[in-house]
Scaffold this motif. Sequence first.
Motif, short mmCIF file in Angstrom:
data_model
loop_
_atom_site.label_atom_id
_atom_site.label_comp_id
_atom_site.label_asym_id
_atom_site.label_seq_id
_atom_site.Cartn_x
_atom_site.Cartn_y
_atom_site.Cartn_z
N HIS A 196 0.87 -1.26 -0.08
CA HIS A 196 -0.03 0.03 -0.11
C HIS A 196 0.69 1.28 0.07
N HIS A 197 1.96 1.22 0.44
CA HIS A 197 2.58 2.46 0.76
C HIS A 197 4.08 2.61 0.17
N VAL A 198 4.62 1.61 -0.13
CA VAL A 198 6.18 1.35 -0.73
C VAL A 198 6.18 1.22 -2.08
N VAL A 199 5.45 0.34 -2.59
CA VAL A 199 5.40 -0.10 -4.05
C VAL A 199 4.81 1.21 -4.78
N PRO A 200 3.86 1.63 -4.54
CA PRO A 200 3.34 2.86 -5.17
C PRO A 200 4.30 4.01 -5.33
N ILE A 201 5.12 4.33 -4.55
CA ILE A 201 6.06 5.38 -4.39
C ILE A 201 6.90 4.80 -5.62
N LEU A 202 7.39 3.58 -5.53
CA LEU A 202 8.49 3.06 -6.57
C LEU A 202 7.74 3.27 -8.11
N LYS A 203 6.57 2.93 -8.31
CA LYS A 203 5.93 2.98 -9.65
C LYS A 203 5.92 4.12 -9.91
N GLU A 204 5.48 5.41 -9.12
CA GLU A 204 5.33 6.67 -9.22
C GLU A 204 6.72 7.31 -9.80
N LEU A 205 7.88 6.80 -9.04
CA LEU A 205 9.21 7.21 -9.41
C LEU A 205 9.56 6.57 -10.79
N ASN A 206 9.08 5.43 -11.24
CA ASN A 206 9.42 4.81 -12.40
C ASN A 206 8.35 4.07 -12.98
#
Length: 434
Positions: A196-206
Amino acid sequence: MLLKFKNHILFHFPFLQKAKILIAVSGGLDSMVLLHLIAQLNLEFAVAHCNFQLRKDESDEDEDFVKSYCKENSIQGFFQKFNTNQFSEDEKVSIQVAARKLRYEWFYELLATENYDFVLTAHHLDDQLETFLINFSRGTGLDGLCGIPSQNDKIIRPLLIFSRDEITTFANENKLKWRDDSSNASDTYLRNKIRHHVVPILKELNPSFLNSFENTIQHLNQAQSLVDDASRIVYRKVVQDVDNQKIIDLNELLQLPNYQAYLFQWLSPFGFLAWQDIYDLVEAQSGKQIFSEHFRLVKDRETLIIETRSDKISDEYFIHKNQSELNFPLKLTFCNVSDITISNSKTIFVDVYALKFPLKLRKWQEGDYFYPFGMSGKKKLSKFFKDEKFSIIDKENAWLLCSENQIIWLVGKRLDDRFKVTENTQTIIKIQLV
């Protein structure tokens, strides 16, 4: 997606074409998509559903949903309820570990009893990423970073090449039905927090993060393959497999510039986790040991010895007069004979009139001594062990056959001279370690 899945099966798992398959179906999105895809390939399959009874009525509704689907589509189904909370408490493990253990033990039981060949689970690329991040956050070796294997023995995960978004799109386009697991919305578990919190940021960055991650996993697996090859080559030089023990030669090990890495490779499969203690054990004094759940690692002189942890057994066993055999903890046979035949470490001949029954089989104790056959005078067992280069484990596994307080035989090693057959012996008893 169907064409990509079909080609993936044909290229990587062609043996499934003629196999009997169990599909692990929870009723959730991923497993229902896997079930639909397998059905399109006309493979021989059945469904296996686990009800862990962790979400009250919701768990039973999931089971009913899968049962109804199987009935409507004429699919054979196997269903099992587990008292997961009780098992977790009894085994002193987390709910997640308990559920995983129960699930896979049941799957393997089904494979054996129902004559199926493989179990397919619906793990996908996002699950792979979450596992990678969990292992990374906890600290792990290269093996832990390689993530979920596409095949592990009889367990196959054919959806690892697909993302959660691809699976969702396919399900919606094909108007598939599934059950949503309410626990997936909770942040109670580490996996959900990462999702919910880590993967979305990684996908947003790349935006292409999952593709990049998939390439990274391939590179890590290739590197792991090289490590495995090197490990096997060095293993043959450094480690001896003797009976039920693995003996690591420390003189050979310490010549390696990266010996700790080899220890990690060799010991990880045995469940050892205290790595710094293990590395310190190399320089420790003899007798120190480290335990995993099922094994122990012992420092003995210039070696490290791995062996299975055995359940504690009684310290004493008795053999009565006219008893012909003892079956536990050793297999010993007793019989009267008229003459001495071949005598060796596993067979002795003694003067029956020198014995006082019942005989006793016991472990050795500090201060024990005997009169080794073929030697003059008595000798402490501790000194005999040292002279004969007994390892710590050899000493622990040593058994003594005694007549009252006198040692008749260090079993399988040496007869006591006081009980040997002489020219005055009238009755001979043959004792054999079978």
